[in-house]
Design an enzyme around this catalytic site. Structure first.
Site, mmCIF file in Angstrom:
data_model
loop_
_atom_site.group_PDB
_atom_site.id
_atom_site.type_symbol
_atom_site.label_atom_id
_atom_site.label_comp_id
_atom_site.label_asym_id
_atom_site.label_seq_id
_atom_site.Cartn_x
_atom_site.Cartn_y
_atom_site.Cartn_z
ATOM 1 N N HIS B 145 0.880 -1.179 0.000
ATOM 2 C CA HIS B 145 0.000 0.000 0.000
ATOM 3 C C HIS B 145 0.918 1.230 0.000
ATOM 4 C CE1 HIS B 145 -2.796 2.959 1.715
ATOM 5 N NE2 HIS B 145 -3.786 2.120 1.496
ATOM 6 N N ASP B 222 3.256 -4.017 8.148
ATOM 7 C CA ASP B 222 1.973 -3.333 7.956
ATOM 8 C C ASP B 222 0.872 -4.364 8.210
ATOM 9 O OD1 ASP B 222 -0.381 -2.279 7.053
ATOM 10 O OD2 ASP B 222 0.340 -1.761 5.052
ATOM 11 N N GLN B 225 -4.370 -5.052 7.384
ATOM 12 C CA GLN B 225 -5.347 -6.004 6.859
ATOM 13 C C GLN B 225 -5.269 -7.337 7.591
ATOM 14 O OE1 GLN B 225 -7.650 -5.157 4.662
ATOM 15 N NE2 GLN B 225 -6.833 -3.164 4.091
ATOM 16 N N LYS B 248 -10.315 0.237 10.571
ATOM 17 C CA LYS B 248 -10.514 -0.967 9.762
ATOM 18 C C LYS B 248 -10.907 -2.157 10.631
ATOM 19 C CE LYS B 248 -7.038 0.215 6.251
ATOM 20 N NZ LYS B 248 -7.817 0.751 5.148
ATOM 21 N N CYS B 388 -4.738 2.365 -3.660
ATOM 22 C CA CYS B 388 -3.491 2.865 -3.056
ATOM 23 C C CYS B 388 -2.353 1.863 -3.221
ATOM 24 C CB CYS B 388 -3.660 3.236 -1.588
ATOM 25 S SG CYS B 388 -4.845 4.556 -1.330
#
Lengths: 158, 433
Positions: B145, B222, B225, B248, B388
């Site tokens: 991303h 990261d 998700q 999220k 993104c």
């Protein structure tokens, strides 16, 4: 179902069979515009001819050609195709006035009452103005045209 | 939560979504001329249950004050609520509260680490070991991303370091065949996503961490998700830093988390400076507070921290393993059903192995923007564009994709609605009979 209002047949026709597509020479300037939210892009060239009796390019210059290449959604591609029909053969001043009318239509939130004499096929985009996320798509080619014309005129004054 | 409930349908891996959906008022609204909402954009942001909204509201109604300031009762209560939230959130990822830094979002967390590394140049002698400069390398992946790519590009531009990256295979997996070369003795940082927001690919953390450790490079994960969708325990992962966003994972906007190993947080200089993050301040110079306060300048987002803690409680009550199981079942179903539509191609792994619930696809002869418009007209809300992750799309030779992403409140019927809507779009644009 509001889709039919947005995707009028005129728009789909221009999308499937775009007018004046492909990059051509000669040209005075070229602009490459990208919609950063979706990655759609257009490269657009403008060829201008000085107004009769003038030896430099100004507002009275005639848009002798607009050629372009691009990738994008039906709205951005059809809008650019319609633009070429509308602006080739007009003066820069007339083109800018048409751009203003189209921009105003796009900001009308679906309530615009466009002048068909000025905008011709571009009146079909009134449905698009109801969808804020799509207005940029419709304006992509137009902003590139404005940019390319400005560059052409600037070159002249340097 | 007010009641203890049993979630799930035996044997299917699916949760009892009807009970869960009652907690999300927005999911019962209609859109575009009375269409029921089919929300398939949780990868962008999740919806919020009442429990989270109530927790935030209660903070404002009962305990609102600027935390870590003032000696009055409200300030005490607000500070207690904020620090208790930190403990809940830390527990949720198997961390100690002292290792959890609140940021605006995950993007700020990545920037915090990237700027701390370049700020090392102006820091005390002992901090200079984190300095990045010419000859050093930072390694990312092609599937990042922008939030985990641009800050590293910028770090390299500021410092003269070199950015390198792992390529992505045609199947949407990381190509680790050059691991030994890409991560080498010059590497200072290896930053990568746990789960791709486009492909759904779950990346193998262990080999990357092991190689980074061999060469003494820091690892930054990261987890935007992954933390919302599967059990994540920082001590199992072995990374040095991990970031995720609250919005999220059923939490409020405006709050994210940077988790970092304690000894690293103690050693790195601050990113944003100002109030709250100081030791002492003189006109000529200042010293820093201990972490996590060192990285939390200004009055912090206490109501949002409380809301995020409520989101963690909500998810914990359902059980993260069951959330993951539910999404796995939905992903399997979606890959099968969407993939079976003629003219549709899944972008990313087509089998639900090491793969989460972000299902991106392209439809022949229909631009994602146009597809999204038809889906939206039928109440099916998805994401269209490059999500993104522009370089990833460029690598795959695609301008844009359409992405459906799932969460614990989605159902197989949502997938059916998506499939029907794709077929309707093909009819509308005349690309399929």
């Amino acid at each position: 179902m509001q889709l039919d209002a947005m995707y009028q047949e005129i728009i789909l026709d221009h999308y499937r069979n775009p007018h004046h597509k492909g990059l051509r020479d000669p040209h005075n300037a070229e602009a490459h515009h990208i919609n950063p939210t979706c990655g759609d892009e257009v490269t657009l060239r403008v060829a201008l001819t000085p107004a009769e009796g003038a030896d430099v390019l100004d507002d009275g210059a005639v848009v002798s050609d607009v050629s372009y290449d691009g990738m994008g959604c039906s709205i951005s591609q059809a809008s650019t195709s319609v633009l070429t029909d509308l602006l080739i053969g007009r003066t820069v001043a007339e083109g800018m006035a048409t751009l203003d009318a189209f921009t105003e239509l796009m900001q009308s939130k679906g309530k615009g009452e466009p002048d068909e004499d000025v905008l011709e096929d571009a009146v079909a985009f009134v449905g698009v103005s109801k969808y804020p996320a799509r207005i940029k798509c419709a304006l992509l080619g137009w902003m590139a045209w404005k940019d390319a014309v400005s560059q052409s005129l600037e070159k002249e004054t340097v | 939560m007010t009641t203890v409930r049993e979630f799930g349908r035996a044997g299917t891996g699916l949760l009892d979504v009807a009970a869960i959906r009652e907690d999300f008022p927005i999911l019962s609204r209609t859109v575009r001329d009375g269409r029921p909402l089919v929300y398939l954009d949780s990868g962008a942001t999740s919806q919020k249950p009442r429990q989270v909204l109530d927790a935030e509201r209660e903070f404002y109604e009962r305990h609102n004050a600027a935390v870590h300031r003032g000696a009055h009762q409200l300030a005490e209560e607000a500070t207690d609520a904020y620090e208790a939230a930190r403990e809940t959130i830390a527990r949720f990822i198997g961390a100690d509260a002292g290792e959890v830094v609140f940021t605006k979002n995950a993007t700020e967390g990545v920037n915090l680490v990237a700027y701390a590394l370049s700020n090392s140049a102006t820091a005390d002698e002992e901090l200079r070991r984190f300095q990045v400069g010419p000859g050093d390398e930072v390694v990312v992946t092609e599937m990042e991303h922008h939030a985990n790519l641009v800050p590293w590009q910028q770090l390299c531009q500021r410092t003269g370091a070199t950015l390198r990256w792992f390529p992505v295979t045609g199947e949407g997996r990381l190509d680790l065949s050059d691991l030994g070369d890409l991560v080498n003795e010059r590497t200072k940082v290896v930053a990568f996503s746990h789960q791709s927001n486009v492909l759904g690919t779950v990346n193998p953390v262990r080999p990357l961490v092991e190689r980074a450790r061999e060469v003494g490079a820091l690892t930054v994960l990261d987890a935007c998700q992954s933390v919302p969708h599967m059990p994540v325990d920082v001590s199992d992962l072995g990374v040095d830093f991990l970031v995720f966003s609250g919005h999220k994972m059923l939490g409020p906007n405006g709050i994210g988390v940077l988790w970092g190993r304690r000894e690293l947080l103690e050693a790195i200089p601050p990113f944003i400076t100002g109030g709250s993050m100081i030791g002492v301040v003189h006109m000529e110079y200042s010293t820093w507070a201990d972490p996590p306060q060192r990285f939390e300048a200004g009055v912090p987002m206490a109501p949002q921290a409380v809301g995020l803690a409520a989101a963690c409680d909500y998810l914990s009550e359902v059980g993260m393993d069951r959330v993951a199981g539910h999404e796995h079942a939905l992903t399997e179903y979606a890959l099968e059903r969407v993939g079976a539509v003629e003219g549709v191609r899944i972008v990313g792994p087509t089998e639900a192995v090491d793969r989460g619930g972000a299902v991106s696809f392209v439809v022949d002869d229909i631009h994602p923007h146009d597809l999204g418009q038809v889906l939206d007209d039928r109440g099916v809300e998805v994401r269209v564009g490059h999500h993104c992750a522009w370089p990833l799309h460029r690598k795959l030779g695609i301008v844009a994709t359409t992405r459906a992403s799932f969460y614990l409140y989605n159902t197989p019927e949502d997938v059916d609605a998506l499939v029907e809507a794709i077929r309707a779009a093909q009819q509308f644009f005349g690309t399929r009979p």
